[in-house]
Design a protein around this motif. Sequence first.
Motif, mmCIF file in Angstrom:
data_model
loop_
_atom_site.group_PDB
_atom_site.id
_atom_site.type_symbol
_atom_site.label_atom_id
_atom_site.label_comp_id
_atom_site.label_asym_id
_atom_site.label_seq_id
_atom_site.Cartn_x
_atom_site.Cartn_y
_atom_site.Cartn_z
ATOM 1 N N ALA A 27 0.636 -1.239 0.244
ATOM 2 C CA ALA A 27 -0.025 0.123 -0.221
ATOM 3 C C ALA A 27 1.017 1.147 -0.039
ATOM 4 O O ALA A 27 2.101 1.302 0.706
ATOM 5 C CB ALA A 27 -0.893 -0.017 1.143
ATOM 6 N N PRO A 28 0.274 2.398 -0.532
ATOM 7 C CA PRO A 28 1.044 3.614 -0.646
ATOM 8 C C PRO A 28 1.336 4.077 0.866
ATOM 9 O O PRO A 28 0.746 3.862 1.862
ATOM 10 C CB PRO A 28 0.270 4.563 -1.463
ATOM 11 C CG PRO A 28 -0.940 3.923 -2.103
ATOM 12 C CD PRO A 28 -0.991 2.332 -1.202
ATOM 13 N N TRP A 29 2.610 4.639 0.882
ATOM 14 C CA TRP A 29 3.044 5.415 2.258
ATOM 15 C C TRP A 29 3.951 6.472 1.864
ATOM 16 O O TRP A 29 4.450 6.598 0.989
ATOM 17 C CB TRP A 29 3.587 4.107 3.026
ATOM 18 C CG TRP A 29 4.798 3.538 2.333
ATOM 19 C CD1 TRP A 29 4.496 2.326 1.872
ATOM 20 C CD2 TRP A 29 6.165 3.888 2.617
ATOM 21 N NE1 TRP A 29 5.761 1.752 1.199
ATOM 22 C CE2 TRP A 29 6.821 2.731 1.532
ATOM 23 C CE3 TRP A 29 7.052 4.931 2.898
ATOM 24 C CZ2 TRP A 29 8.090 2.904 1.363
ATOM 25 C CZ3 TRP A 29 8.312 4.806 2.556
ATOM 26 C CH2 TRP A 29 8.768 3.912 1.744
ATOM 27 N N TRP A 35 9.920 -11.120 2.028
ATOM 28 C CA TRP A 35 9.510 -10.539 3.147
ATOM 29 C C TRP A 35 8.747 -9.201 3.371
ATOM 30 O O TRP A 35 8.081 -8.859 4.491
ATOM 31 C CB TRP A 35 10.753 -10.484 4.100
ATOM 32 C CG TRP A 35 11.410 -11.640 4.699
ATOM 33 C CD1 TRP A 35 12.213 -12.381 3.865
ATOM 34 C CD2 TRP A 35 11.081 -12.457 5.742
ATOM 35 N NE1 TRP A 35 12.832 -13.567 4.937
ATOM 36 C CE2 TRP A 35 11.733 -13.662 5.666
ATOM 37 C CE3 TRP A 35 9.995 -12.467 6.757
ATOM 38 C CZ2 TRP A 35 11.492 -14.603 6.667
ATOM 39 C CZ3 TRP A 35 9.804 -13.521 7.594
ATOM 40 C CH2 TRP A 35 10.532 -14.443 7.426
ATOM 41 N N LEU A 36 8.588 -8.402 2.242
ATOM 42 C CA LEU A 36 8.102 -7.211 2.110
ATOM 43 C C LEU A 36 6.669 -7.349 2.298
ATOM 44 O O LEU A 36 5.846 -6.569 2.185
ATOM 45 C CB LEU A 36 8.703 -6.217 1.013
ATOM 46 C CG LEU A 36 10.255 -6.140 1.233
ATOM 47 C CD1 LEU A 36 10.619 -5.113 0.312
ATOM 48 C CD2 LEU A 36 10.499 -5.348 2.528
ATOM 49 N N MET A 37 6.025 -8.600 1.832
ATOM 50 C CA MET A 37 4.675 -9.035 1.774
ATOM 51 C C MET A 37 4.134 -8.719 3.326
ATOM 52 O O MET A 37 2.917 -8.667 3.471
ATOM 53 C CB MET A 37 4.497 -10.356 1.289
ATOM 54 C CG MET A 37 4.628 -10.355 -0.256
ATOM 55 S SD MET A 37 4.236 -12.059 -1.048
ATOM 56 C CE MET A 37 5.277 -12.987 -0.151
ATOM 57 N N VAL A 38 5.260 -8.765 4.357
ATOM 58 C CA VAL A 38 4.518 -8.734 5.647
ATOM 59 C C VAL A 38 4.232 -7.450 5.904
ATOM 60 O O VAL A 38 3.182 -6.844 6.611
ATOM 61 C CB VAL A 38 5.593 -9.295 6.587
ATOM 62 C CG1 VAL A 38 5.349 -9.133 8.013
ATOM 63 C CG2 VAL A 38 5.912 -10.853 6.373
ATOM 64 N N ASN A 39 5.226 -6.432 5.488
ATOM 65 C CA ASN A 39 5.168 -5.101 5.848
ATOM 66 C C ASN A 39 6.036 -4.233 4.964
ATOM 67 O O ASN A 39 7.458 -4.412 5.307
ATOM 68 C CB ASN A 39 5.507 -4.671 7.209
ATOM 69 C CG ASN A 39 5.188 -3.034 7.547
ATOM 70 O OD1 ASN A 39 4.775 -2.230 6.585
ATOM 71 N ND2 ASN A 39 5.051 -2.655 8.709
ATOM 72 N N GLY A 44 6.863 0.481 -5.949
ATOM 73 C CA GLY A 44 6.290 2.009 -6.271
ATOM 74 C C GLY A 44 6.224 3.007 -5.303
ATOM 75 O O GLY A 44 6.751 4.179 -5.555
ATOM 76 N N SER A 45 5.779 2.551 -4.251
ATOM 77 C CA SER A 45 5.953 3.531 -3.050
ATOM 78 C C SER A 45 7.227 3.845 -2.566
ATOM 79 O O SER A 45 7.718 5.092 -2.291
ATOM 80 C CB SER A 45 5.108 2.967 -1.960
ATOM 81 O OG SER A 45 3.727 3.036 -2.007
#
Length: 628
Positions: A167-169, A387-391, A429-430
């Motif tokens: 998600a965008p951040w 691992w970025l699927m977690v956060n 992207g983000s």
Amino acid sequence: MSDWCHFLEAASLPFCICFFQHRHATVRTMRLPTLRPFLGLTTCTLLLMSPLFGSCHPAQYQAQTRTVLVEQFETHGLGFPWRNLTCPICKAIFTILDISSANEERVAHAVSEACIRLHLADEQVCRNITELFRDDFIRALQQSVLWPTEACAVLVGPSCGTFDIYAPWNITLPKVPKPPVTPPSPPKPGSPQSRVLFLTDIHWDKEYETGSAADCKEPLCCRADSGVPKWKRRGAGYWGTYSKCDLPLRTVENLLENAAKVGPWDWVYWTGDIPAHNVWSQTRNQQLTELTVISKLIHKYLGANVTVYPAVGNHESTPVNSFPPPFVHGNRSSAWLYDKMAEEWAQWLPEQALKTLRYGGFYTLEIQPGLRVVSLNMNFCARENFWLMVNSTDPANQLQWLVQVLQASEDRGEKVHIIGHIPPGLCLGSWSWNYYHIVNRYESTITGQFFGHTHLDEFQMFYDEETMTRPLGVAFIAPSATTYVNLNPGYRIYYVDGNYKNSSRLVLDHETYILNLTEANHDPKSPDNPEQDPKWSLLYRATEAYGLSSLFPSDYNTLLRTFINDDRTFQKFWYLRHKGHVSESCREACKTTMLCFLRSGRSDELDECDHLNGFAGNLARAARKTLC
């Protein structure tokens, strides 16, 4: 019933009901009531295999079909056969399998079978890579929320759903106003310059064997287990090979020996990727041994008086691309790797830099009064890092930390060089958007960005966010040491505005040196034998090759316009991009694709250029699918 249904039943995946129409499948599924841990067989397979079967190179797109794009993209590597996966099949398979601990063995078996049946690799490679990835990958997925439409949007395309798990951040910028921008001007004649050696993507293969098959069914050839060349097939050369092969240690040492001769160096940037591409059979001990060997060789040949500033590559870990953020502790964390890096690199880095290196694989320090280096861990921006699927929100708070470093440097009047492995235009992207925003805010402080990873000689542009027309930064992407794929070995030298008061610290010029394998592997006096002391030669100097006075962002923007209007200059770039070994020219759609890539220091710019030119998202997806 379809072959897919038979396969799913064989894999103990019940309730598959498939109906097939002409050309397109309509799939109905019924499965588990558990909602959170949905993960499909094909999703596992693709995400596990994408680091292994991607490509180092952006696609050469021709606008007929999506299949043509992928076929062209795979000409330089081993790509996943995407046409085997339709949207209905993707969603069906994704929905019918959960990944609770009781199902881990079944998941692993299904993934391995899918790899084999889709002919992604040799059977043994499929089984090895599945076993290597399974534990960490499943643990990451059990902590994430991944829905069928999200996964299939990534794997099949936007027509199959939307993908918003990343998600965008936004990072937070200080409220300090941006200082007025003064366009850079060339230094006065005779001003000091710094000579900076740049090494990247060494990819040493311990199993390289001269005379072994250079063309094999595995993802990496020229190895002891590649077999012997078949009739009229090539064998691995002594110094390296134009194929999907990495480097023998003697070539790495010869490169470092030559680099030492053409010194002295004010300092060295080294942006990672030490191990070979045999990612299906690597162990932690092997990775650490290779890290130690190459670090010591660099110190041996370049000398104790030369400081090296390293960055972490995506191949340093095993499984490849697996870099858990610091919130992951214990044996699954990256401590085993970062601690060893800190041990080996303590000869070059002070304790404060080693502290953040151990924490998250990044650091900053002062090179000279008025110049600071920031080494980023670009694996925290990589789509392939599961691992970025977690956060995926600013992993390790690295970008927020970068803002603090840059603001402090701005306050002190320092200039900053940023080094890293993966170019920011190929990031999630983000992450890419936030990095671009940071470069815009601190354009007067950031005077150099240096990356590798693609194995090619490239660059990506940064423009002001208001108009996207004023050039304000260049990310230099240097060519690899390795030959992978079909390349000459090479290294880069940067000439930077030197150490004096009010120096811009900008890159003024650069040179690329190569080892011509055609010559090195065949001694003129004895063509069947290699040269014993091969010659590394200057391939080109940028200002001379392109008729530029300097390499400021405005110069590169002018060069891009020249590429559009003067095809001869663009074809020269295309030749130099491949380190002097390319078999085809790049025209029409290929050229448009390349210009999109060069202009896109931000990943959404790559998407926009992609869609404006009618590529329907395929260019951007292919360009980010990297093996390197």
